[in-house]
Motif scaffolding. Structure first.
Motif, mmCIF file in Angstrom:
data_model
loop_
_atom_site.group_PDB
_atom_site.id
_atom_site.type_symbol
_atom_site.label_atom_id
_atom_site.label_comp_id
_atom_site.label_asym_id
_atom_site.label_seq_id
_atom_site.Cartn_x
_atom_site.Cartn_y
_atom_site.Cartn_z
ATOM 1 N N GLY A 24 -2.304 -0.995 -2.701
ATOM 2 C CA GLY A 24 -3.058 -0.679 -1.694
ATOM 3 C C GLY A 24 -4.052 -1.535 -1.810
ATOM 4 N N VAL A 25 -4.437 -2.104 -2.419
ATOM 5 C CA VAL A 25 -5.712 -2.379 -2.960
ATOM 6 C C VAL A 25 -5.675 -4.377 -2.057
ATOM 7 C CG1 VAL A 25 -7.954 -3.987 -3.791
ATOM 8 C CG2 VAL A 25 -7.223 -1.483 -4.959
ATOM 9 N N LEU A 26 -4.834 -4.561 -1.863
ATOM 10 C CA LEU A 26 -3.984 -5.723 -1.325
ATOM 11 C C LEU A 26 -3.906 -5.680 0.045
ATOM 12 C CD1 LEU A 26 -1.678 -7.791 -4.098
ATOM 13 C CD2 LEU A 26 -4.298 -8.470 -3.265
ATOM 14 N N THR A 27 -2.793 -3.990 0.368
ATOM 15 C CA THR A 27 -2.808 -4.133 1.218
ATOM 16 C C THR A 27 -4.180 -3.920 2.529
ATOM 17 O OG1 THR A 27 -1.070 -3.175 0.904
ATOM 18 C CG2 THR A 27 -1.387 -2.450 2.852
ATOM 19 N N LEU A 315 5.936 -7.396 5.176
ATOM 20 C CA LEU A 315 5.943 -7.655 4.108
ATOM 21 C C LEU A 315 5.526 -6.916 3.002
ATOM 22 C CD1 LEU A 315 5.094 -9.968 2.078
ATOM 23 C CD2 LEU A 315 3.525 -10.255 3.319
ATOM 24 N N VAL A 316 4.967 -5.947 3.052
ATOM 25 C CA VAL A 316 4.090 -4.586 2.843
ATOM 26 C C VAL A 316 5.986 -3.714 2.359
ATOM 27 C CG1 VAL A 316 3.437 -2.430 2.682
ATOM 28 C CG2 VAL A 316 2.071 -4.245 3.144
ATOM 29 N N TYR A 317 6.574 -3.643 3.009
ATOM 30 C CA TYR A 317 8.047 -2.952 2.893
ATOM 31 C C TYR A 317 8.324 -3.262 1.803
ATOM 32 C CZ TYR A 317 5.990 0.260 6.492
ATOM 33 O OH TYR A 317 5.985 1.217 7.991
ATOM 34 N N PHE A 318 8.532 -4.771 2.164
ATOM 35 C CA PHE A 318 8.918 -5.489 1.280
ATOM 36 C C PHE A 318 8.772 -6.002 -0.163
ATOM 37 C CE2 PHE A 318 9.921 -9.840 -0.410
ATOM 38 C CZ PHE A 318 11.061 -9.861 -0.499
#
Length: 495
Positions: A24-27, A315-318
């Motif tokens: 979450g932080v990275l996203t 990328l997030v889903y991956f």
């Protein structure tokens, strides 16, 4: 087993929460960085678009300006006007037409005169044939905006897109210059045509993204640059915003036409878009006319949100998929590791249950592991051996006590039997003493009561009876004493 499964699940859930927080932080920050980068790219694209459009307009203005002053020197030469118009169209690929129109009656033999040269089919191609005409559309030029505004107030600048009856089926923007004679009186207008569709093709050749595009909007809301050529004629940004889109598109259109700088998100045809916009401000150059009428346009760069965040979302889903798969593998790996690491503990648990059940014959193997589990196993083995020794000692003491208890039971039985015999003997002897004792008591009573009256023979008889009975009592007492001493010696010998 169930506790170990719950421990694995708890560990997996805690790991999942930690990974999700990290993700979450990275996203959040990556989304923020992408948004800032998209904003920078949009601003660069806006500046590049403004510069590109301005370069086209500037080339037209300069070409027109180069001819303009020569036209002013030869206003009375009608045929020369066609030469000027043709020269402008031939030598500048951005110009598709040029009209030099004079006020009614300026030439004595002609009411209306206009020298108009344009490319055939209005294509920006230097090899295209040029068409010369004295008319432009079916309406008199005196009724058209590109002529009336410069003639009425000396306005210099670019018109909003001319469409419909104001053109010959081709959306145009015109650069207009009023013509004044040597007395300073306005006698005509010089107008240069630039094709809106061709301008759109030039500008849209540089796409901001896969699905993005650039728009240039005039003061009245008409499109000057748009990827859909059909929207360049009799079509405004409000019409586009109201075609099944949300209110955000209308707000974006209003903000653009208000000359604001910013960005707006809106939905269009089921997709989410973001438009970055700013006023179209021409470069200020020496000798360039930037008065009223030259501004008021707005340029915008439209991005589909998928172009900005699409790869990021994928990328997030991956990453989420990788996390889920990794958690599954992590769960299985934890199960295997915990099963392997807890194997000695399970063995110790089984041994503890066996010890609790009383089975101490199976020894605990000595391990070479130096961790806590190895130390526990070795200590448990020592405890088992010590416990076995103590239990063996207790069993020996128990056997000894049992033997002594049996001996005591036997001795107690014999003692009870001896006591019973002794009691019976004493009761018997007591009964035996009753008769001589009573006889002695009777004789003594008789002597005491009848001594003075009794004869010597009677007294001797009673005394003799007392003596005999006394001997009997003494014998009985001797027997009792002998029996008691014998029993005491037996008890002493048993002790």
């Amino acid at each position: 087993m169930r506790r170990r499964f719950r421990l694995n699940v708890q560990l997996a859930v805690e790991t999942l929460v930690l990974l999700l927080l990290t993700l979450g932080v990275l996203t959040y920050y990556s989304h923020k960085v992408l948004s800032e980068e998209a904003h920078r790219d949009a601003n660069l694209m806006l500046d590049a678009t403004v510069q590109g459009i301005d370069n086209i307009l500037l080339s037209v203005e300069q070409a027109t300006g180069n001819v303009y002053y020569d036209v002013l020197e030869h206003l009375d030469d009608k045929q020369r006007m066609f030469t000027y118009s043709r020269a402008l169209v031939e030598n500048n690929p951005n110009i598709i037409g040029c009209a030099i129109a004079f006020k009614p009656g300026y030439f004595p033999d002609t009411d209306l005169f206009m020298a108009y040269v344009h490319r055939r089919a209005f294509q920006n191609d230097l090899t295209t044939d040029l068409v010369t005409s004295e008319t432009f559309t079916k309406r008199p030029y005196t009724e058209q905006r590109w002529y009336t505004e410069p003639m009425e107030n000396g306005w210099i600048g670019w018109t909003d897109p001319l469409t419909g009856d104001d053109t010959e089926n081709e959306p145009l923007v015109d650069f207009c210059l009023p013509l004044t004679d040597k007395n300073g009186e306005r006698v005509g207008v010089m107008a240069v045509d630039v094709s809106v569709s061709q301008l759109s093709k030039i500008i849209l050749a540089a796409k901001p993204s896969e699905n993005g595009y650039t728009v240039l909007i005039a003061r009245n809301g008409q499109y000057i640059v748009h990827p859909d050529i059909a929207k360049l004629e009799n079509y405004t940004v409000y019409s586009h915003a109201e075609e099944g889109n949300d209110y955000g598109a209308v707000e974006a259109a209003e903000a653009m036409l208000a000359g604001k700088v910013g960005e707006k998100e809106f939905k269009m045809y089921g997709k989410e878009w973001t438009v970055f916009f700013k006023p179209f401000v021409r470069s200020e150059l020496k000798g360039r006319y930037n008065g009223e009428g030259t501004l008021g346009w707005c340029v915008g760069v439209v991005y589909r949100n998928d172009d900005i965040f699409g790869m990021h979302n994928i990328l997030v889903y991956f990453v989420i998929g990788i996390i889920i798969i990794s958690l599954g593998v992590f769960f299985l790996l934890c199960t295997w590791i915990m099963r392997s690491k807890l194997k000695p503990l399970r063995m110790l648990n089984e041994m503890a249950q066996s010890v609790a059940a009383g089975n101490l014959d199976q020894p605990v193997a000595v391990t070479s592991r130096d961790d806590e589990i190895g130390q526990l196993q070795n200590r448990f083995g020592k405890m088992q051996q010590s416990l076995k020794k103590q239990i063996d000692a207790i069993e020996r003491e128990t056997d000894l006590l049992s033997q002594r208890s049996e001996l005591l039971k036997t001795t107690y039985s014999k003692t009870e039997e001896a006591d019973r015999i002794q009691s019976s003997f004493l009761r018997y002897m007591i009964k035996q003493l009753e008769v001589p004792t009573m006889s002695i008591d009777s004789s003594v009573t008789t002597l005491c009561n009848n001594y003075s009256k009794s004869t010597k023979e009677e007294v001797e008889k009673q005394v003799n009876n007392i003596h005999i009975k006394n001997e009997v009592v003494i014998d009985l007492l001797d027997n009792i004493t002998h029996f008691s001493e014998t029993n005491d010696r037996k008890e002493a010998a048993n002790d």
